[in-house]
Scaffold this motif. Structure first.
Motif, mmCIF file in Angstrom:
data_model
loop_
_atom_site.group_PDB
_atom_site.id
_atom_site.type_symbol
_atom_site.label_atom_id
_atom_site.label_comp_id
_atom_site.label_asym_id
_atom_site.label_seq_id
_atom_site.Cartn_x
_atom_site.Cartn_y
_atom_site.Cartn_z
ATOM 1 N N ALA A 139 -62.902 -24.974 40.501
ATOM 2 C CA ALA A 139 -62.954 -26.286 39.955
ATOM 3 C C ALA A 139 -62.713 -27.612 40.549
ATOM 4 O O ALA A 139 -63.591 -28.255 40.709
ATOM 5 C CB ALA A 139 -62.219 -26.393 38.437
ATOM 6 N N LEU A 140 -61.499 -27.364 41.511
ATOM 7 C CA LEU A 140 -61.399 -28.352 42.367
ATOM 8 C C LEU A 140 -62.231 -28.426 43.536
ATOM 9 O O LEU A 140 -62.568 -29.602 43.807
ATOM 10 C CB LEU A 140 -59.626 -28.159 42.752
ATOM 11 C CG LEU A 140 -59.462 -29.170 43.756
ATOM 12 C CD1 LEU A 140 -59.137 -30.484 43.201
ATOM 13 C CD2 LEU A 140 -57.974 -28.737 44.265
ATOM 14 N N ALA A 141 -62.583 -27.431 43.906
ATOM 15 C CA ALA A 141 -63.456 -27.157 44.958
ATOM 16 C C ALA A 141 -64.684 -27.740 44.661
ATOM 17 O O ALA A 141 -65.212 -28.424 45.681
ATOM 18 C CB ALA A 141 -63.431 -25.933 45.918
ATOM 19 N N ALA A 142 -65.355 -27.426 43.686
ATOM 20 C CA ALA A 142 -66.664 -27.914 43.144
ATOM 21 C C ALA A 142 -66.590 -29.562 43.004
ATOM 22 O O ALA A 142 -67.428 -30.123 43.365
ATOM 23 C CB ALA A 142 -66.896 -27.467 41.810
ATOM 24 N N PHE A 143 -65.298 -30.215 42.701
ATOM 25 C CA PHE A 143 -65.418 -31.352 42.539
ATOM 26 C C PHE A 143 -65.367 -32.272 43.778
ATOM 27 O O PHE A 143 -66.072 -33.012 43.967
ATOM 28 C CB PHE A 143 -64.024 -31.868 41.765
ATOM 29 C CG PHE A 143 -63.699 -33.387 41.771
ATOM 30 C CD1 PHE A 143 -64.143 -34.183 41.004
ATOM 31 C CD2 PHE A 143 -62.802 -34.040 42.727
ATOM 32 C CE1 PHE A 143 -63.961 -35.555 40.901
ATOM 33 C CE2 PHE A 143 -62.642 -35.256 42.680
ATOM 34 C CZ PHE A 143 -63.261 -36.075 41.766
ATOM 35 N N TRP A 144 -64.553 -31.845 44.869
ATOM 36 C CA TRP A 144 -64.778 -32.300 46.096
ATOM 37 C C TRP A 144 -65.870 -32.008 46.820
ATOM 38 O O TRP A 144 -66.357 -32.915 47.766
ATOM 39 C CB TRP A 144 -63.450 -31.855 47.160
ATOM 40 C CG TRP A 144 -62.164 -32.564 46.686
ATOM 41 C CD1 TRP A 144 -61.154 -32.345 46.110
ATOM 42 C CD2 TRP A 144 -61.766 -33.822 47.002
ATOM 43 N NE1 TRP A 144 -60.297 -33.082 45.922
ATOM 44 C CE2 TRP A 144 -60.647 -34.170 46.343
ATOM 45 C CE3 TRP A 144 -62.664 -34.889 47.728
ATOM 46 C CZ2 TRP A 144 -60.069 -35.422 46.631
ATOM 47 C CZ3 TRP A 144 -61.979 -36.249 47.586
ATOM 48 C CH2 TRP A 144 -60.899 -36.426 47.090
ATOM 49 N N ALA A 145 -66.612 -30.879 46.851
ATOM 50 C CA ALA A 145 -67.971 -30.686 47.212
ATOM 51 C C ALA A 145 -68.859 -31.740 46.833
ATOM 52 O O ALA A 145 -69.783 -32.343 47.413
ATOM 53 C CB ALA A 145 -68.243 -29.129 46.810
ATOM 54 N N TYR A 146 -68.794 -32.021 45.510
ATOM 55 C CA TYR A 146 -69.718 -33.143 44.911
ATOM 56 C C TYR A 146 -69.572 -34.270 45.518
ATOM 57 O O TYR A 146 -70.397 -35.178 45.680
ATOM 58 C CB TYR A 146 -69.440 -33.158 43.321
ATOM 59 C CG TYR A 146 -70.015 -34.169 42.614
ATOM 60 C CD1 TYR A 146 -71.303 -33.866 42.147
ATOM 61 C CD2 TYR A 146 -69.441 -35.231 42.001
ATOM 62 C CE1 TYR A 146 -71.881 -34.760 41.444
ATOM 63 C CE2 TYR A 146 -70.186 -36.290 41.269
ATOM 64 C CZ TYR A 146 -71.446 -35.851 41.044
ATOM 65 O OH TYR A 146 -72.128 -36.586 40.125
ATOM 66 N N VAL A 147 -68.200 -34.766 45.637
ATOM 67 C CA VAL A 147 -67.798 -35.883 46.336
ATOM 68 C C VAL A 147 -68.184 -36.081 47.751
ATOM 69 O O VAL A 147 -68.992 -36.954 48.215
ATOM 70 C CB VAL A 147 -66.542 -36.394 46.138
ATOM 71 C CG1 VAL A 147 -66.069 -37.452 46.999
ATOM 72 C CG2 VAL A 147 -65.804 -36.499 44.661
#
Length: 329
Positions: free
Chosen positions: A292-300
């Protein structure tokens, strides 16, 4: 192209278009005139953008054309393409612009939490300040783990609480003190619990219960705090823009960030409500949190970086932003 000459030659048409676009009622002849003027002024705007892109002229004509287009096409619901563009362009661009603020806020919060946790774990006076020994025993040995019992009600309560903290950071951002206090208080609370659990030899339980949802949840809170502090700094140092314009632009971007945090906090709430307290192996729960955290930072970083390189800021487009005054770069 001489912008002044074009303005002198077309000013009457531009004014007439804006007048017709603002009228509440049009007869048949006026509607035909509006359509003709719309085509003519759209050509003028294209010429100005390509040869002499004056911000004020572009904004004024864009606003007039937007109003005229609404009169000609009639009211309509926002297209799905607008929603998709917000999700993959506008929102990640707004987050990308404050990425270093997020990192800074996260680093400062972690430092405060570690210092407070070490203090509680090593100082009897600090430990005693958390409550009587019976209450500490009950919390560390039972209440802490029992708190994360999976349920949909718990997930909704968690989401509401986290959304409230993030909303405080956003709403109080202009003060500077508001988001800083929310972030500091949260870091102290997390550090105090960590220090308490460490004194009972249950620091591993603490991290196993906090990290699955906390990786994304705390990042969302850090992001809200970063956005709030960013608008405060804009008040202090607006740069080359007039202060009112800078605050308006950053404020609109701040709202974009706030909307994205609703989604991020909903995801972290689901993880906290159904994963953290579940019977899944600890490594699986931590893996879900990390994804979930990796998905957030990939999004950013991926989508946001691409949008930022294309000139996106997270603000509304020129047609919706209103008139602006040109300033020195």
């Amino acid at each position: 192209m001489d912008l002044d000459a074009l303005t002198a030659a077309r000013a009457d048409q531009w004014a007439r278009l804006d007048e017709l676009a603002r009228r509440r009622r049009l007869d048949g002849a006026e509607a035909d005139e509006l359509a003709r003027l719309y085509q003519s002024v759209a050509t003028d705007l294209s010429t100005i953008r390509s040869t002499a892109p004056d911000p004020t002229a572009v904004a004024n004509l864009s606003g007039s054309l937007a109003r005229a287009r609404a009169r000609l096409a009639g009211a309509h619901e926002p297209a799905w393409s607008d929603v998709a563009r917000f999700a993959v362009v506008t929102a990640p661009a707004a987050l990308y612009r404050i990425r270093w603020w997020i990192v800074g806020v996260a680093a400062a919060s972690i430092v405060v939490a570690v210092v407070v946790g070490w203090w509680v774990a090593t100082d009897d006076g600090a430990l005693a300040a958390l409550g009587p020994k019976s209450a500490r025993d009950k919390y560390a040995l039972h209440d802490f783990s029992d708190y994360y019992a999976p349920s949909s009600t718990f997930a909704s309560v968690v989401w509401t609480n986290n959304a409230w903290l993030s909303a405080l950071c956003v709403a109080l951002g202009i003060t500077g003190i508001g988001p800083a206090w929310v972030l500091f208080t949260n870091a102290v609370n997390v550090g105090s619990v960590a220090g308490l659990m460490a004194t009972y030899g249950r620091l591993d339980d603490f991290f196993a219960s906090i990290l699955p949802h906390g990786m994304l949840e705390l990042t969302a809170l850090f992001t809200a705090g970063a956005a709030g502090l960013r608008i405060f700094w804009t008040l202090v140092d607006p740069g080359p823009r007039p202060r009112s314009r800078a605050l308006a632009e950053e404020g609109r971007s701040l709202l974009t960030v706030a909307i994205t945090l609703v989604v991020a906090l909903a995801v972290s709430g689901l993880i906290e409500g159904f994963v953290t307290g579940s019977g899944l192996p600890t490594w699986v729960k931590l893996g879900i949190g990390a994804v979930a955290l990796a998905a957030f930072w990939a999004y950013v970083l991926v989508l946001g970086g691409r949008a930022a390189r294309a000139g996106e800021t997270g603000d509304v487009d020129v047609e919706r932003g209103g008139d602006v005054r040109p300033v020195a770069a």
